[in-house]
Design a protein around this motif. Sequence first.
Motif, short mmCIF file in Angstrom:
data_model
loop_
_atom_site.label_atom_id
_atom_site.label_comp_id
_atom_site.label_asym_id
_atom_site.label_seq_id
_atom_site.Cartn_x
_atom_site.Cartn_y
_atom_site.Cartn_z
N TYR A 1 0.86 -1.18 0.00
CA TYR A 1 0.00 0.00 0.00
C TYR A 1 0.89 1.24 0.00
O TYR A 1 1.98 1.22 0.58
N PRO A 2 0.45 2.35 -0.60
CA PRO A 2 1.25 3.58 -0.56
C PRO A 2 1.54 4.07 0.85
O PRO A 2 2.57 4.69 1.10
N VAL A 3 0.66 3.76 1.80
CA VAL A 3 0.86 4.21 3.18
C VAL A 3 2.12 3.59 3.80
O VAL A 3 2.70 4.16 4.72
N TYR A 4 2.58 2.45 3.29
CA TYR A 4 3.76 1.79 3.83
C TYR A 4 5.01 2.65 3.72
O TYR A 4 5.92 2.52 4.53
N ILE A 5 5.07 3.51 2.69
CA ILE A 5 6.27 4.33 2.49
C ILE A 5 5.95 5.83 2.52
O ILE A 5 6.70 6.63 2.00
N ASN A 6 4.84 6.21 3.16
CA ASN A 6 4.43 7.61 3.24
C ASN A 6 5.05 8.24 4.48
O ASN A 6 4.76 7.85 5.61
N SER A 7 5.91 9.23 4.28
CA SER A 7 6.60 9.87 5.41
C SER A 7 5.66 10.73 6.25
O SER A 7 6.01 11.10 7.37
N LYS A 8 4.48 11.04 5.74
CA LYS A 8 3.51 11.83 6.50
C LYS A 8 2.72 10.99 7.50
O LYS A 8 2.01 11.54 8.33
N LYS A 9 2.82 9.68 7.41
CA LYS A 9 2.08 8.79 8.30
C LYS A 9 2.97 8.32 9.46
O LYS A 9 4.19 8.31 9.36
N THR A 10 2.34 7.89 10.53
CA THR A 10 3.07 7.35 11.67
C THR A 10 3.10 5.83 11.56
O THR A 10 2.40 5.24 10.72
N LEU A 11 3.87 5.20 12.43
CA LEU A 11 3.90 3.73 12.44
C LEU A 11 2.53 3.18 12.79
O LEU A 11 2.10 2.15 12.25
N ALA A 12 1.82 3.85 13.68
CA ALA A 12 0.48 3.39 14.06
C ALA A 12 -0.51 3.53 12.91
O ALA A 12 -1.50 2.80 12.85
N PRO B 1 3.33 9.16 -1.56
CA PRO B 1 3.48 8.42 -2.82
C PRO B 1 2.13 7.96 -3.35
O PRO B 1 1.18 7.77 -2.59
N THR B 2 2.02 7.77 -4.65
CA THR B 2 0.78 7.29 -5.25
C THR B 2 1.00 5.87 -5.78
O THR B 2 2.14 5.44 -5.97
N HIS B 3 -0.09 5.18 -6.02
CA HIS B 3 0.04 3.81 -6.52
C HIS B 3 0.60 3.80 -7.95
O HIS B 3 1.26 2.85 -8.34
N GLN B 4 0.39 4.89 -8.72
CA GLN B 4 0.95 4.95 -10.06
C GLN B 4 2.48 5.02 -10.00
O GLN B 4 3.17 4.38 -10.79
N GLU B 5 3.00 5.82 -9.07
CA GLU B 5 4.45 5.94 -8.94
C GLU B 5 5.07 4.61 -8.52
O GLU B 5 6.10 4.19 -9.06
#
Length: 146
Positions: A21-32, A46-50
């Motif tokens: 999922y894009p959230v796995y490598i999103n620096s704006k998200k927390t581990l939780a 990041p987007t799924h297209q990238e």
Amino acid sequence: MALTWNPQKKHSDLERWVCIYPVYINSKKTLAQGRKLAKDKCVENPTHQEIRDVLSAAGLRVGVENKLHPRERSKELLFRGRIRVHLKNDDGTPVQPNFPTRDSVLLHLGTTIPKLKIRQTRQASGDQSSQQSSSSTKKGKGKGRR
């Protein structure tokens, strides 16, 4: 009805491919919230297209699904998309020796996505607009307290 794990499924079957999922490598998200890597190795939104473009350029077989991460609060299209990646052959050996695990794929994404042309042009145009706005702002004398 949820699918259960079936030992008869081969690694080449789509159900056995690794999900990203894009959230796995999103620096704006927390581990939780679902981030899997350290912030310095992640990418901003990041987007799924990238992700799809980078992995297909690396020579991996990729599938895109219209799914949303369970912890994602926003239903926007920007955060949608689940990428399936074929990592192992039927005998369990890696398809590509550079990517034996999901973590190796995530690290590759974190280092490669910022180098994409789309990201470079977006960043350059953002820098120019911030410079123009900061130079054109005037500080005038406001109404003060009475």
